[in-house]
Design an enzyme around this catalytic site. Structure first.
Site, short mmCIF file in Angstrom:
data_model
loop_
_atom_site.label_atom_id
_atom_site.label_comp_id
_atom_site.label_asym_id
_atom_site.label_seq_id
_atom_site.Cartn_x
_atom_site.Cartn_y
_atom_site.Cartn_z
CD GLU A 1 -1.91 -2.36 1.29
OE1 GLU A 1 -0.79 -2.69 1.72
OE2 GLU A 1 -2.82 -3.18 1.07
CG PHE B 1 -11.37 -2.88 2.19
CD1 PHE B 1 -12.73 -2.92 2.47
CD2 PHE B 1 -10.82 -3.90 1.43
CE1 PHE B 1 -13.52 -3.96 2.00
CE2 PHE B 1 -11.61 -4.95 0.95
CZ PHE B 1 -12.96 -4.97 1.24
CG HIS C 1 -12.18 -5.77 5.49
ND1 HIS C 1 -11.54 -6.47 6.48
CD2 HIS C 1 -11.53 -6.07 4.34
CE1 HIS C 1 -10.54 -7.17 5.96
NE2 HIS C 1 -10.51 -6.94 4.66
#
Lengths: 319, 358
Positions: free
Chosen positions: B91, B114, B162
């Site tokens: 990420e 997410f 999430h």
């Protein structure tokens, strides 16, 4: 490798320029004229210069909190650099960045990022941009030994290697992350073997030998430019100053530091230039004299420059 | 979405059954088609990629797979692996690489699957991308968009890692823009505006809204950044909301029509920089204000909105400002407790009654 005389002399000039810049900046800092902190590049001149001299102007470097040397190695102007560390509008970053963020985009920069390892993903993205636009340019992020333990580093090297991006990962092993010697935080001693797990070449060179660094960099840059992918280039160097100028260095002995001063890359290169009849003592003295004069003028320029107008405090937050 | 019902098994869940007459953003007679929120995002990406070859996508599993929610599906087939680029699970480097590519002239649209995962990329987003232009004295710009799915998938049961609403993490950082579309029309128009903007833009996709359908014009259009959108004009009470909560606000507003209470709904579709003017003017006009956000209550968006109502409309207020928010709780898994952490239409109705009866 046959390196022409003008390149060799330019290397010498830039190494001396870095040395004089750092000594002058330290002097200003100790006299209370520089706010914040400065992190000097003393002892590492051959590493930055050897690498940056292998680059074109339109190749881009990503710097760190310790990037005075990288900027000068890439061709930055000491006037605008002193102006920046004194917080002046005439500085490269118009006084918004200071010492840790000096970045000269006009000579090929992606910025100087003062969070360790942060330049790695950014350089990888720039290299992706070069590749997608069909440009034969190369991105070079600098980190130290300690930076090679960050997630930034491993994620970035992995992404660049899996996409064969034109990056040369310059890992300058100066042996210290702030106060901690790399031997206490890393199992391996030869950091270049990290390249193996990413399927790319890992090259380790004497970072006090500017010619060795330059030759290794030329190969790595050529490999990147020709589309063959990244290289990890480790320069074995040493941070002769503390983490920042004036830092007490209680974590290492004076003897250790003195041993490394004996490897000082500048007298070593000077000797090489003279013994190979590339330059006379007179020529090299002339370069040093010229650089010292340049520093006096640069500091004068910086001191006489204005600080940013308070009305412009919120400029550049958004484009 | 003509039918929004309360699901018997999940408290206050809106059901996206068909296209909506609750929010109409296309003029009568204007050529338009009905798209889902998810399709609207995809069409914005597709059209921008056709318009500008510098636009490309990168993220985890976005290629053939089309991303966790199928938003980028079919784009890989149309544009190929160079421009619809699967990344490693990295990420921080997805965000950082977007910055680097943007610095050399590309217009990346990156995806972090997410918003909950974006903690891994916080440094690259908040310290690097957001500040590079500023700390280099304007020597560069960072035109990227970072897409992230956020919020409750009510009934989807994705639990604590999430399901969060984290817009204020990014709204705290000058240099970033943060948008949060609530309708297909806005999803498409805000995406186009975000891609064409020269700053890093956090684009928060509301998971529960993905299947919601609505009319979207055929023509090229943008929804301007840094503006609130008045989704419904009213004179008695202002409801300020964003994302999925806009629908609860609209549904509640509809319920008050028969009682002769006129509710104005202000959609904060750009979270940051905040359009203080629109919220302040609406509050001054109605004198009664309800704030609705899905994020946790403490230090959430409603605190900011409420304070600016105090600053801009205090002398016009006829009742204390009331807020309806998510609870200060991680999102649980089981239906019976999951829905309890989020506001529903009923909560908004009660809040409106409260400010009206003060």
């Amino acid at each position: 490798m046959d390196i022409d005389k003008s390149t060799l002399l330019e290397m010498y000039r830039r190494m001396v320029r870095i040395r004089e810049f750092e000594l002058t900046a330290t002097d200003l800092f100790k006299r209370g004229q520089v706010k914040g902190a400065i992190h000097t590049y003393l002892g590492q001149e051959a590493s930055g210069v050897g690498i940056c001299m292998a680059l074109r102007k339109d190749d881009l470097i990503a710097g760190t909190h310790r990037s005075h040397g990288h900027n000068i190695a890439k061709g930055a102007n000491p006037k605008k650099m002193f102006a920046e560390i004194l917080g002046k509008e005439t500085g490269y970053c118009k006084g918004r960045g200071g010492s840790m963020h000096i970045a000269a985009f006009e000579t090929g920069s992606l910025g100087a990022l003062a969070v360790v390892g942060a330049g790695i993903p950014i350089a990888v993205g720039a290299a992706l941009g070069f590749k997608m636009q069909g440009q034969k340019r190369v991105a070079v992020p600098f980190t130290g030994d300690a930076g090679s333990n960050t997630g930034n580093w491993h994620e970035g090297v992995n992404m660049a290697s899996s996409w064969d991006l034109p990056v040369v990962f310059a890992l300058e092993n100066n042996h210290y992350g702030v106060s901690t010697n790399i031997k206490y935080t890393t199992k391996i001693e030869d950091l270049s073997i990290r390249a193996q797990s990413y399927g790319i070449p890992g090259v380790r060179v004497d970072g006090f030998d500017v010619i060795a660094v330059y030759e290794a960099a030329v190969d790595a840059v050529e490999r990147a430019r020709s589309g063959k992918g990244p290289t990890l280039l480790v320069t074995e160097s040493y941070r002769l100053d503390g983490h920042y100028a004036g830092e007490p260095q209680v974590y290492r002995t004076k003897e250790e530091v003195e041993e490394y001063w004996k490897k000082d890359p500048i007298p070593r290169f000077r000797k090489h230039l003279m013994s190979n009849n590339i330059a006379s003592e007179n020529d090299l003295d002339g370069i040093e004299k010229e650089i010292k004069k340049e520093m006096v003028e640069a500091v004068k320029f910086a001191k006489e420059s204005p600080q940013p107008d308070p009305d412009t405090a919120f400029d550049y937050i958004y484009a | 979405m003509g039918k929004i019902e309360k699901d018997a098994t999940s408290l206050g869940t809106l059901k996206p059954t068909m296209s909506s007459d609750l929010i109409v953003q296309v003029k009568k007679g204007e050529p338009a088609q009905e798209l889902s929120y998810q399709e609207a995002i995809r069409e914005a990406l597709r059209e921008e990629m056709i318009r500008d070859e510098k636009v490309f996508l990168l993220g985890e599993d976005i290629a053939k797979h089309g991303g966790a929610f199928g938003v980028t599906r079919t784009l890989f087939d149309q544009f190929g692996p160079e421009r619809v680029r699967n990344t490693p699970i990295s990420e921080n480097t997805i965000a950082g690489a977007a910055t680097g590519a943007a610095l050399v002239g590309m217009r990346p649209v990156a995806e972090i699957m997410f918003v909950d995962f974006s903690g891994l990329a916080m440094d690259q987003i908040c310290n690097q991308a957001a500040k590079l232009r500023f700390m280099t004295g304007g020597q560069c710009k960072v035109p990227w968009v970072l897409r992230m799915a956020q919020g409750g998938g009510a009934g989807k049961s994705t639990a604590a890692q999430h399901s969060q609403s984290l817009e204020v993490w990014y709204a705290q950082i000058p240099g970033l823009k943060v948008v949060m579309p609530s309708t297909p029309y806005d999803a498409k128009g805000l995406m186009k505006a975000a891609i064409r903007d020269d700053n890093p833009v956090i684009y928060l996709e509301q998971k529960f809204l993905y299947p919601f359908r609505g009319l979207v014009p055929d023509k090229d259009y943008i929804v301007p950044l840094s503006k609130c959108d008045i989704k419904r004009t009213g004179s008695d009470v202002t409801v300020v909301a964003s994302g999925y909560m806009v629908w609860h606000a609209m549904k509640a507003a509809q319920q008050f029509e028969s009682e002769g209470i006129s509710v104005e709904v202000v959609d904060v579709c750009t979270i940051s920089p905040l359009d203080e003017e629109t919220i302040g003017s609406s509050a001054s006009k109605t004198g009664r204000v309800v704030l609705v956000a899905e994020a946790c209550r403490s230090y959430g968006p409603t605190g900011e909105w409420g304070m600016l109502v105090m600053e801009r409309a205090f002398e016009y207020l006829q009742a204390p400002v009331v807020r309806v928010t998510g609870r200060n709780s991680p999102v649980p898994f089981a239906d019976s407790i999951e829905n309890g952490v989020w506001p529903d239409t009923e909560d908004v109705v009660k809040a409106i009654e409260k400010v009206m009866s003060y």
